[in-house]
Design a protein around this motif. Sequence first.
Motif, PDB file in Angstrom:
ATOM      1  N   TYR A 130       7.726 -13.058  -3.767  1.00  0.00           N
ATOM      2  CA  TYR A 130       6.920 -13.968  -4.586  1.00  0.00           C
ATOM      3  C   TYR A 130       7.817 -14.563  -5.667  1.00  0.00           C
ATOM      4  CZ  TYR A 130       2.833 -11.977  -2.325  1.00  0.00           C
ATOM      5  OH  TYR A 130       1.920 -11.580  -1.400  1.00  0.00           O
ATOM      6  N   ASP A 131       7.500 -15.810  -6.090  1.00  0.00           N
ATOM      7  CA  ASP A 131       8.275 -16.482  -7.122  1.00  0.00           C
ATOM      8  C   ASP A 131       7.891 -16.050  -8.518  1.00  0.00           C
ATOM      9  OD1 ASP A 131       9.619 -17.890  -5.195  1.00  0.00           O
ATOM     10  OD2 ASP A 131       8.170 -19.557  -5.199  1.00  0.00           O
ATOM     11  N   GLU A 132       6.767 -15.398  -8.657  1.00  0.00           N
ATOM     12  CA  GLU A 132       6.318 -14.965  -9.977  1.00  0.00           C
ATOM     13  C   GLU A 132       5.648 -13.602  -9.852  1.00  0.00           C
ATOM     14  OE1 GLU A 132       2.094 -17.406  -9.868  1.00  0.00           O
ATOM     15  OE2 GLU A 132       3.720 -18.089 -11.152  1.00  0.00           O
ATOM     16  N   PRO A 133       5.565 -12.897 -10.945  1.00  0.00           N
ATOM     17  CA  PRO A 133       4.966 -11.552 -10.877  1.00  0.00           C
ATOM     18  C   PRO A 133       3.489 -11.646 -10.481  1.00  0.00           C
ATOM     19  CG  PRO A 133       6.161 -11.874 -12.930  1.00  0.00           C
ATOM     20  CD  PRO A 133       6.053 -13.217 -12.289  1.00  0.00           C
ATOM     21  N   LEU A 134       3.067 -10.665  -9.697  1.00  0.00           N
ATOM     22  CA  LEU A 134       1.642 -10.564  -9.365  1.00  0.00           C
ATOM     23  C   LEU A 134       0.910  -9.863 -10.498  1.00  0.00           C
ATOM     24  CD1 LEU A 134       1.823  -9.552  -5.600  1.00  0.00           C
ATOM     25  CD2 LEU A 134       1.312 -11.786  -6.555  1.00  0.00           C
ATOM     26  N   PRO A 135      -0.307 -10.274 -10.788  1.00  0.00           N
ATOM     27  CA  PRO A 135      -1.024  -9.652 -11.899  1.00  0.00           C
ATOM     28  C   PRO A 135      -1.276  -8.167 -11.650  1.00  0.00           C
ATOM     29  CG  PRO A 135      -2.493 -11.028 -10.595  1.00  0.00           C
ATOM     30  CD  PRO A 135      -1.099 -11.316 -10.123  1.00  0.00           C
ATOM     31  N   ASP A 136      -1.462  -7.748 -10.386  1.00  0.00           N
ATOM     32  CA  ASP A 136      -1.754  -6.341 -10.091  1.00  0.00           C
ATOM     33  C   ASP A 136      -1.143  -6.015  -8.745  1.00  0.00           C
ATOM     34  OD1 ASP A 136      -2.638  -3.799  -9.804  1.00  0.00           O
ATOM     35  OD2 ASP A 136      -4.782  -4.253 -10.048  1.00  0.00           O
ATOM     36  N   ALA A 137      -0.145  -5.170  -8.766  1.00  0.00           N
ATOM     37  CA  ALA A 137       0.526  -4.841  -7.512  1.00  0.00           C
ATOM     38  C   ALA A 137      -0.392  -4.126  -6.540  1.00  0.00           C
ATOM     39  CB  ALA A 137       1.755  -3.970  -7.790  1.00  0.00           C
ATOM     40  N   ASP A 138      -1.451  -3.476  -7.054  1.00  0.00           N
ATOM     41  CA  ASP A 138      -2.376  -2.788  -6.160  1.00  0.00           C
ATOM     42  C   ASP A 138      -3.208  -3.757  -5.333  1.00  0.00           C
ATOM     43  OD1 ASP A 138      -1.519  -0.350  -7.025  1.00  0.00           O
ATOM     44  OD2 ASP A 138      -3.062  -0.155  -8.582  1.00  0.00           O
ATOM     45  N   ASP A 139      -3.174  -5.052  -5.691  1.00  0.00           N
ATOM     46  CA  ASP A 139      -3.954  -6.038  -4.949  1.00  0.00           C
ATOM     47  C   ASP A 139      -3.202  -6.592  -3.742  1.00  0.00           C
ATOM     48  OD1 ASP A 139      -6.086  -5.768  -6.612  1.00  0.00           O
ATOM     49  OD2 ASP A 139      -5.473  -7.403  -7.946  1.00  0.00           O
ATOM     50  N   ILE A 140      -2.052  -6.020  -3.453  1.00  0.00           N
ATOM     51  CA  ILE A 140      -1.284  -6.510  -2.316  1.00  0.00           C
ATOM     52  C   ILE A 140      -1.916  -5.957  -1.036  1.00  0.00           C
ATOM     53  CG2 ILE A 140       0.976  -6.567  -1.227  1.00  0.00           C
ATOM     54  CD1 ILE A 140       2.217  -6.153  -3.916  1.00  0.00           C
ATOM     55  N   TRP A 141      -2.669  -6.778  -0.337  1.00  0.00           N
ATOM     56  CA  TRP A 141      -3.346  -6.355   0.896  1.00  0.00           C
ATOM     57  C   TRP A 141      -2.697  -6.971   2.137  1.00  0.00           C
ATOM     58  CZ3 TRP A 141      -7.703  -3.165   0.907  1.00  0.00           C
ATOM     59  CH2 TRP A 141      -8.213  -2.855  -0.358  1.00  0.00           C
ATOM     60  N   ASP A 142      -2.030  -8.102   1.955  1.00  0.00           N
ATOM     61  CA  ASP A 142      -1.458  -8.791   3.106  1.00  0.00           C
ATOM     62  C   ASP A 142      -0.146  -8.122   3.490  1.00  0.00           C
ATOM     63  OD1 ASP A 142      -0.768 -10.481   5.071  1.00  0.00           O
ATOM     64  OD2 ASP A 142      -0.286 -12.199   3.787  1.00  0.00           O
ATOM     65  N   LEU A 143      -0.147  -7.327   4.534  1.00  0.00           N
ATOM     66  CA  LEU A 143       1.033  -6.572   4.934  1.00  0.00           C
ATOM     67  C   LEU A 143       1.765  -7.328   6.037  1.00  0.00           C
ATOM     68  CD1 LEU A 143      -0.501  -3.024   4.925  1.00  0.00           C
ATOM     69  CD2 LEU A 143       0.745  -4.168   3.113  1.00  0.00           C
ATOM     70  N   GLY A 144       2.436  -8.350   5.681  1.00  0.00           N
ATOM     71  CA  GLY A 144       3.222  -9.091   6.646  1.00  0.00           C
ATOM     72  C   GLY A 144       2.357 -10.009   7.490  1.00  0.00           C
ATOM     73  N   ASP A 145       2.648 -10.038   8.788  1.00  0.00           N
ATOM     74  CA  ASP A 145       2.008 -10.988   9.680  1.00  0.00           C
ATOM     75  C   ASP A 145       0.861 -10.372  10.486  1.00  0.00           C
ATOM     76  OD1 ASP A 145       3.493  -9.274  11.133  1.00  0.00           O
ATOM     77  OD2 ASP A 145       4.575 -10.794  12.292  1.00  0.00           O
ATOM     78  N   TRP A 146       0.195  -9.369   9.924  1.00  0.00           N
ATOM     79  CA  TRP A 146      -0.890  -8.716  10.656  1.00  0.00           C
ATOM     80  C   TRP A 146      -2.130  -9.601  10.742  1.00  0.00           C
ATOM     81  CZ3 TRP A 146      -1.743  -4.247  13.374  1.00  0.00           C
ATOM     82  CH2 TRP A 146      -0.650  -3.402  13.499  1.00  0.00           C
ATOM     83  N   GLY A 147      -2.340 -10.500   9.852  1.00  0.00           N
ATOM     84  CA  GLY A 147      -3.512 -11.369   9.879  1.00  0.00           C
ATOM     85  C   GLY A 147      -4.801 -10.595   9.714  1.00  0.00           C
ATOM     86  N   LEU A 191      -5.838  -8.089  11.258  1.00  0.00           N
ATOM     87  CA  LEU A 191      -5.715  -6.640  11.391  1.00  0.00           C
ATOM     88  C   LEU A 191      -5.047  -6.030  10.177  1.00  0.00           C
ATOM     89  CD1 LEU A 191      -4.676  -6.279  15.118  1.00  0.00           C
ATOM     90  CD2 LEU A 191      -6.916  -5.927  14.095  1.00  0.00           C
ATOM     91  N   SER A 192      -5.334  -6.555   9.020  1.00  0.00           N
ATOM     92  CA  SER A 192      -4.752  -6.033   7.793  1.00  0.00           C
ATOM     93  C   SER A 192      -5.426  -4.729   7.422  1.00  0.00           C
ATOM     94  CB  SER A 192      -4.899  -7.057   6.671  1.00  0.00           C
ATOM     95  OG  SER A 192      -6.272  -7.321   6.450  1.00  0.00           O
ATOM     96  N   PHE A 193      -4.889  -4.095   6.396  1.00  0.00           N
ATOM     97  CA  PHE A 193      -5.382  -2.790   5.985  1.00  0.00           C
ATOM     98  C   PHE A 193      -6.871  -2.752   5.684  1.00  0.00           C
ATOM     99  CE2 PHE A 193      -6.595  -0.431   2.193  1.00  0.00           C
ATOM    100  CZ  PHE A 193      -6.605   0.846   2.721  1.00  0.00           C
ATOM    101  N   PRO A 194      -7.451  -3.690   4.927  1.00  0.00           N
ATOM    102  CA  PRO A 194      -8.885  -3.576   4.581  1.00  0.00           C
ATOM    103  C   PRO A 194      -9.778  -3.500   5.816  1.00  0.00           C
ATOM    104  CG  PRO A 194      -7.824  -5.261   3.257  1.00  0.00           C
ATOM    105  CD  PRO A 194      -6.855  -4.898   4.324  1.00  0.00           C
ATOM    106  N   LEU A 195      -9.489  -4.313   6.832  1.00  0.00           N
ATOM    107  CA  LEU A 195     -10.338  -4.329   8.006  1.00  0.00           C
ATOM    108  C   LEU A 195     -10.305  -2.983   8.723  1.00  0.00           C
ATOM    109  CD1 LEU A 195     -12.162  -5.854   9.949  1.00  0.00           C
ATOM    110  CD2 LEU A 195     -10.121  -6.655  11.145  1.00  0.00           C
ATOM    111  N   LEU A 196      -9.129  -2.411   8.897  1.00  0.00           N
ATOM    112  CA  LEU A 196      -9.021  -1.133   9.586  1.00  0.00           C
ATOM    113  C   LEU A 196      -9.657  -0.009   8.786  1.00  0.00           C
ATOM    114  CD1 LEU A 196      -5.383  -1.300  11.012  1.00  0.00           C
ATOM    115  CD2 LEU A 196      -7.531  -1.563  12.243  1.00  0.00           C
ATOM    116  N   TRP A 197      -9.509  -0.066   7.478  1.00  0.00           N
ATOM    117  CA  TRP A 197     -10.072   1.014   6.651  1.00  0.00           C
ATOM    118  C   TRP A 197     -11.593   1.000   6.708  1.00  0.00           C
ATOM    119  CZ3 TRP A 197     -12.525   1.895   1.743  1.00  0.00           C
ATOM    120  CH2 TRP A 197     -12.376   3.206   1.271  1.00  0.00           C
ATOM    121  N   TYR A 198     -12.186  -0.183   6.602  1.00  0.00           N
ATOM    122  CA  TYR A 198     -13.639  -0.266   6.682  1.00  0.00           C
ATOM    123  C   TYR A 198     -14.128   0.014   8.102  1.00  0.00           C
ATOM    124  CZ  TYR A 198     -13.716  -2.182   1.967  1.00  0.00           C
ATOM    125  OH  TYR A 198     -13.582  -2.351   0.614  1.00  0.00           O
TER     126      TYR A 198
END
Length: 598
Positions: free
Chosen positions: A412-429, A431-438
């Motif tokens: 990223y070009d600038e700091p993220l406000p909350d690193a815990d909000d990083i949900w997009d794990l690459g090119d999974w689209g 099938l990202s973490f939230p969908l699998l967890w729920y």
Amino acid sequence: MFTGRESSAVQPLQEQDPDRIADFRLLGRLGEGGMGVVYLARSPRGRMVAVKTIRAELAATPDFRLRFAKETAVAQQVGGEWTAAVLDADPDAALPWVATAYVAGPTLYQVVAERHGLLPERSVRGLASGLCRALSDIHDAGLIHRDLKPSNVMVTIDGPKVIDFGIARAVDSSTTGGLTSTGVVVGSPGFMSPEQIRGERLTEASDIFSLGAVLAFAAAGRLPFEATEGQLHALMYRVVHEPPDLTGVPEPLLALIKDCLAKDPADRPTLAELQERKETQYRSLGPWLPPEVLARLGQEAVQLLDQEDPRTRMTPSAEAGVEAMAEAVTAPGRPPTAPSTVPFTDRTGGEDGRAGVPMLRLADERRRARGHKAPADGCRAAVYWLLTLVALTSALTVVQQLHVASGQELLYDEPLPDADDIWDLGDWGVLSFPLLWYAKLCFGSALLVAWLVWFSRVRATAEKFAPGRLRYDPSMAVIGWFIPIANLFLPKQIADDVWHASSPGRRPAPARVLNAWWALWLTTFLTSPLFTTPWTALLSEHIEDVGDGMSSDYDYGYAFLPETWINLVLHVLVVLTALAAALYVRRLTAMQATKLHS
């Protein structure tokens, strides 16, 4: 009315005897008494049963059929471990009948009075232990036996079995009618309780008195109350007013028998109290009988195997085989050909109503078990699908974790406000973490509901195979899974009972699949808090500020912690647990289907 055996020898059928009663083929006579004739018969599936018909004059008695139907319905609720289980009955037939499990063995009266004499103390203790359990099953079903005597106690290798609930009736009956309403003395005077002789309303304590008289007879070889033959009134007087004669009873058993023979019902111990006494602490009824009695039982069992079915005949091919064997005897060098027999099938209608259709073999039943007609079939399909979805979700989560562990970075070009909000794990689209967890939460909750329904239904099916022999109340098949401590043992004990009761053979089927599933499930249950933790919470973000004085880039990376790898292993374990559970469901369903159809 309900009996499992009347005599130790099977007599041939007489001319006036029918060939069959309902679906039961008659093989011979076991005996005849005041209530009717008892036949040895074979069920449509080949099981040996005792079928008792009721005399026409008794069947014509007002309200007899209604009372008969009520008592048979209640008696079918009694477990079959220590009693001759009631299998079927027809109170509306021209001659009412009842079928019970056949008990191979002599009566206690035959063993003591006619064959071997009094029993040793060890055997009497085994007898007391088994009779207490039998009466407990009878009383739990809401019945009072009312005619417990040596001729109604069958002696078997596995222990005593109580038969003939001929004058048993529901405890909660509000009347004193029944067979006593005709003025006839009901019961055997030498073993009747004082209140039964006086015609009072009976309680479970009446059976306790009869139990004491039976134990005294077995231990001393004679009745505790005796009178000259024919002096019935004198015998009854002694039962009501005189103390029992316990001469010959071993000293360690005297207190137990005296307490049971108390004149006042309130002074007699309850069944629960009797089962806690040291005199009845005979938990294993293996070699509980003297060697000579065991040898006689073995001989009678062999004789029973020789009992032929009058409706079995040799087929033409078998007759040809006999002729071939006869020729082989006279022709040297030719091996004899053994004849074969098949069950005779009426051409007017077979067991299933179709002419000439043979009974299904066990192998055929196993093939049917692989189809769709199986116990709890709808729930079973739901369990299979949900196990597949849960396993698939865990497998995708493992792949996703390994993908991130391979070095995936987020720039990223600038700091993220909350690193815990990083949900997009690459090119999974999608099938990202939230969908699998729920998805795990959703499929897991649905699997829980389907599993509880299926488990309770197969437990109910197993109860039909072994009435009263399964531990715990039926509701515990559901409730037990929600008690954390009970999850360590109670569901497994219920599963063990269901497995053993559902085994189609004489010996329980090997429980390797059951034990493997439980070991994996228990491990998954104990580690479930870590498994349900969002695995990204176990990662540590790596933030690197790279600047040249003009701009900065923020490189977010993930460093796997030991807990993260444990979480990955647990997801692999879920896949294995789901596979083991599916195999367990499949095997148990096949066994129950085989036993139901057999």
